[in-house]
Design a protein around this motif. Structure first.
Motif, short mmCIF file in Angstrom:
data_model
loop_
_atom_site.label_atom_id
_atom_site.label_comp_id
_atom_site.label_asym_id
_atom_site.label_seq_id
_atom_site.Cartn_x
_atom_site.Cartn_y
_atom_site.Cartn_z
N PHE A 177 0.81 -1.22 0.00
CA PHE A 177 0.00 0.00 0.00
C PHE A 177 0.84 1.28 0.00
N PHE A 178 2.00 1.26 0.65
CA PHE A 178 2.68 2.50 0.96
C PHE A 178 4.03 2.68 0.26
N LYS A 179 4.67 1.61 -0.17
CA LYS A 179 6.05 1.72 -0.66
C LYS A 179 6.20 2.73 -1.80
N LYS A 180 5.34 2.68 -2.80
CA LYS A 180 5.49 3.60 -3.94
C LYS A 180 5.32 5.05 -3.52
N SER A 181 4.57 5.30 -2.45
CA SER A 181 4.39 6.69 -1.99
C SER A 181 5.64 7.23 -1.32
N LEU A 182 6.61 6.37 -1.04
CA LEU A 182 7.85 6.81 -0.41
C LEU A 182 8.68 7.68 -1.34
N TYR A 183 8.54 7.45 -2.63
CA TYR A 183 9.45 8.12 -3.55
C TYR A 183 8.76 8.63 -4.81
N ASN A 184 7.48 9.01 -4.69
CA ASN A 184 6.82 9.68 -5.82
C ASN A 184 6.58 11.15 -5.46
N ASP A 185 6.04 11.91 -6.40
CA ASP A 185 5.88 13.35 -6.20
C ASP A 185 4.64 13.75 -5.40
N THR A 186 3.79 12.82 -5.10
CA THR A 186 2.56 13.13 -4.38
C THR A 186 2.85 13.32 -2.89
N PRO A 187 2.53 14.49 -2.32
CA PRO A 187 2.77 14.70 -0.88
C PRO A 187 1.97 13.71 -0.04
N TRP A 188 2.54 13.33 1.07
CA TRP A 188 1.82 12.45 2.00
C TRP A 188 0.68 13.23 2.64
N ARG A 189 -0.39 12.53 2.91
CA ARG A 189 -1.51 13.19 3.58
C ARG A 189 -1.16 13.42 5.05
N LYS A 190 -1.87 14.34 5.64
CA LYS A 190 -1.65 14.68 7.05
C LYS A 190 -2.17 13.53 7.92
N ASN A 191 -1.58 13.42 9.11
CA ASN A 191 -2.02 12.47 10.14
C ASN A 191 -1.88 11.00 9.74
N LEU A 192 -0.87 10.68 8.94
CA LEU A 192 -0.59 9.27 8.66
C LEU A 192 -0.16 8.59 9.95
N PRO A 193 -0.46 7.32 10.13
CA PRO A 193 -0.02 6.64 11.35
C PRO A 193 1.51 6.52 11.38
N THR A 194 2.05 6.59 12.57
CA THR A 194 3.50 6.49 12.76
C THR A 194 3.85 5.08 13.19
N SER A 195 4.90 4.54 12.61
CA SER A 195 5.37 3.22 13.01
C SER A 195 5.73 3.24 14.50
N PRO A 196 5.36 2.20 15.24
CA PRO A 196 5.63 2.20 16.70
C PRO A 196 7.09 2.43 17.06
N PHE A 197 8.05 1.91 16.25
CA PHE A 197 9.45 2.09 16.62
C PHE A 197 9.96 3.51 16.34
#
Length: 147
Positions: free
Chosen positions: A64-84
């Motif tokens: 779901f998320f990997k491609k969003s790591l390195y594309n031009d689309t800004p991340w949406r606000k309030n994404l969940p944070t990894s526990p670590f």
């Protein structure tokens, strides 16, 4: 898309970090500015350490998320944070900002690294993807705090 391996982008990020103040408040989310600069260190530490990892990562997260790591689309606000990469402890802004600046410099200097171990959550990333992902994460949180 910008990469933290690019010297101009590296300078831009450091300049934006220098604009942060201990009194800044996030425009979204629950982190304080001290917690945010601490949080931003976590993915840089993973990259700099480049430790072998036997985990294949979370396939659902990766899908779901990997491609969003390195594309031009800004991340949406309030994404969940990894526990670590999450803390509820107060963090000293000045100390954590200096640690972050040092890690950004250390990462930027890895521009010639040829071998990257898989990311613990996202699996294999190319050299280019590592640079794009680090920039995008930092940009997301600097925008969160208005710089």
């Amino acid at each position: 898309m910008k990469s933290l391996f690019d010297s101009e982008v590296y300078g831009e990020i450091l300049n934006r970090i220098d604009q942060l103040k201990a009194t800044d408040r996030g425009q979204w989310g629950k982190m304080t500015v001290g917690q945010m600069v601490w949080h931003c260190q976590v993915p840089l530490k993973v990259a700099v350490a480049n430790k072998p990892n036997s985990k294949k990562g979370n396939l659902l997260v990766r899908w779901f998320f990997k491609k969003s790591l390195y594309n031009d689309t800004p991340w949406r606000k309030n994404l969940p944070t990894s526990p670590f990469a999450k803390t509820t402890e107060a963090k000293d802004f000045t100390t954590e900002r200096e640690k972050l600046r040092a890690l950004i410099t250390e990462f930027h200097q890895l521009n010639n690294r040829k071998t990257w171990n898989p990311h613990p959550l996202f699996g294999r990333l190319t050299h280019e993807q590592w640079g794009l992902m680090q920039y995008k994460h930092l940009d997301h949180h600097l925008r969160q705090f208005g710089v």
